[in-house]
Design an enzyme around this catalytic site. Structure first.
Site, PDB file in Angstrom:
ATOM      1  N   ARG A 179       0.760  -1.099  -0.070  1.00 48.14           N
ATOM      2  CA  ARG A 179      -0.101  -0.070   0.093  1.00 48.14           C
ATOM      3  C   ARG A 179       0.694   1.382   0.047  1.00 48.14           C
ATOM      4  O   ARG A 179       1.949   1.426   0.585  1.00 48.14           O
ATOM      5  CB  ARG A 179      -0.855   0.239   1.262  1.00 48.14           C
ATOM      6  CG  ARG A 179      -1.607  -1.053   1.532  1.00 48.14           C
ATOM      7  CD  ARG A 179      -2.368  -1.092   3.008  1.00 48.14           C
ATOM      8  NE  ARG A 179      -3.179  -2.391   3.097  1.00 48.14           N
ATOM      9  CZ  ARG A 179      -4.001  -2.476   4.207  1.00 48.14           C
ATOM     10  NH1 ARG A 179      -3.742  -1.541   5.166  1.00 48.14           N
ATOM     11  NH2 ARG A 179      -4.555  -3.765   4.456  1.00 48.14           N
TER      12      ARG A 179
ATOM     13  N   ASP B 219       0.178   5.429   1.208  1.00 47.61           N
ATOM     14  CA  ASP B 219      -0.871   6.235   1.707  1.00 47.61           C
ATOM     15  C   ASP B 219      -1.214   7.259   0.680  1.00 47.61           C
ATOM     16  O   ASP B 219      -0.733   7.524  -0.110  1.00 47.61           O
ATOM     17  CB  ASP B 219      -0.220   7.016   2.916  1.00 47.61           C
ATOM     18  CG  ASP B 219       0.080   5.832   4.150  1.00 47.61           C
ATOM     19  OD1 ASP B 219      -0.701   4.628   3.964  1.00 47.61           O
ATOM     20  OD2 ASP B 219       1.086   5.938   4.706  1.00 47.61           O
TER      21      ASP B 219
ATOM     22  N   TYR C 180      12.226   2.752  -0.712  1.00 45.99           N
ATOM     23  CA  TYR C 180      11.234   4.043  -0.824  1.00 45.99           C
ATOM     24  C   TYR C 180      12.435   5.454  -1.055  1.00 45.99           C
ATOM     25  O   TYR C 180      13.541   5.340  -0.410  1.00 45.99           O
ATOM     26  CB  TYR C 180      10.515   4.544   0.474  1.00 45.99           C
ATOM     27  CG  TYR C 180       9.314   3.661   0.265  1.00 45.99           C
ATOM     28  CD1 TYR C 180       8.214   4.170  -0.057  1.00 45.99           C
ATOM     29  CD2 TYR C 180       9.223   2.251   0.808  1.00 45.99           C
ATOM     30  CE1 TYR C 180       6.861   3.560  -0.168  1.00 45.99           C
ATOM     31  CE2 TYR C 180       8.034   1.426   0.780  1.00 45.99           C
ATOM     32  CZ  TYR C 180       6.949   2.334   0.238  1.00 45.99           C
ATOM     33  OH  TYR C 180       5.691   1.561   0.392  1.00 45.99           O
TER      34      TYR C 180
ATOM     35  N   ARG D  93       8.314   7.823   6.772  1.00 42.79           N
ATOM     36  CA  ARG D  93       7.810   9.330   7.182  1.00 42.79           C
ATOM     37  C   ARG D  93       8.283   9.543   8.264  1.00 42.79           C
ATOM     38  O   ARG D  93       8.502  10.391   8.726  1.00 42.79           O
ATOM     39  CB  ARG D  93       6.557   9.314   6.736  1.00 42.79           C
ATOM     40  CG  ARG D  93       6.106   9.204   5.316  1.00 42.79           C
ATOM     41  CD  ARG D  93       4.507   9.259   4.986  1.00 42.79           C
ATOM     42  NE  ARG D  93       3.864  10.376   5.569  1.00 42.79           N
ATOM     43  CZ  ARG D  93       2.494  10.507   5.839  1.00 42.79           C
ATOM     44  NH1 ARG D  93       1.770   9.356   5.205  1.00 42.79           N
ATOM     45  NH2 ARG D  93       1.991  11.488   6.233  1.00 42.79           N
TER      46      ARG D  93
END
Length: 252
Positions: free
Chosen positions: A50, A52, A110, A205
């Site tokens: 997933r 966000d 990422y 994050r």
């Protein structure tokens, strides 16, 4: 039936994340609708993971099984003509029937981008977090090294996580600076790359939010190892804004 695997790029600005939701307007909803328009099949696609709301992807991987006889080389163009311009199928290929975009993944990377120039980039503002003052990048690099290896990442995970285990392995983590030129007086861009076997909700994050506090001089780099071992979300920094994050690569 063929098991098709596709690489998808998307700008997540206008969407509620990747995974389908009752309210719609997700990346998954748009791709599944395009497939149905093309083939008449109602198919649930599987993704590598997933993302966000507001998070982007350079190379998200999806797979699905289809009985359609459309030639492989026509899938990307056919779906792209039915998708909004901020979602693009980059390529399509076939895989073994047992291939699963999430379970078969070995590692994911990422990238989080911070723009430290005084004035934000008008054209890239939705892909970069703007921090208009300099950050101590060397201190951030030192702190980031503490996260490499297998650890319990509860400290860097949303309190809403429902995962039975917060143990993950970070294979590599680095910070790359990008400037217009070596002699440029502007701070430029800071790219934080994190590669692991899997990621928890908001994990990257929260890591970046904590790193920025280190870069601002609000934390000592040595604190990263201490708060990691504490397994307490309250000890980490804030969750960095979603729009600076991008799923960069998935390796199988």
């Amino acid at each position: 039936m063929r098991n098709l695997v596709m690489t998808v790029s998307y700008d997540g600005t206008q969407y509620f994340g990747f995974q389908s939701q009752p309210g719609g307007n997700t990346i998954q909803d748009r791709i599944e609708a395009a497939i149905e328009q093309l083939t008449g099949e109602r198919i649930a696609i599987t993704s590598s993971g997933r993302t966000d709301a507001g998070v982007h992807a350079r190379a998200q991987i999806i797979n699905f099984h289809t009985s359609s006889l459309i030639p492989l080389e026509r899938w990307a163009m056919a779906l792209n003509s039915r998708l909004p311009p901020d979602i693009r199928i980059m390529e399509a290929r076939t895989a073994d029937p047992q291939f699963h975009a999430r379970r078969s993944a070995k590692r994911k990377t990422y990238r989080y981008t911070i723009n430290t120039n005084r004035v934000p980039d008008v054209f890239q503002r939705h892909l970069q977090f703007h921090h208009p003052t300099r950050l101590d990048v060397e201190a951030m690099r030192h702190a980031l090294r503490a996260l490499i290896g297998e650890h319990d990442f509860t400290t860097f995970c949303s309190v809403k996580s429902t995962k039975p285990s917060h143990v993950r392995t970070i294979f590599d983590a680095e910070i790359v600076e990008e400037r217009e030129s070596a002699a440029s007086s502007s701070s430029g861009l800071i790219h934080v790359f994190v590669t692991g076997n899997g990621f928890l909700q908001h994990m990257v994050r929260i890591i970046v939010g904590t790193l920025m506090q280190v870069g601002e001089g609000k934390r000592d780099p040595s604190e990263m190892a201490v708060i990691l071992q504490a397994r307490n979300r309250k000890l980490a920094g804030p969750t960095a804004m979603a729009h600076g994050l991008m799923l960069w690569e998935v390796v199988y």
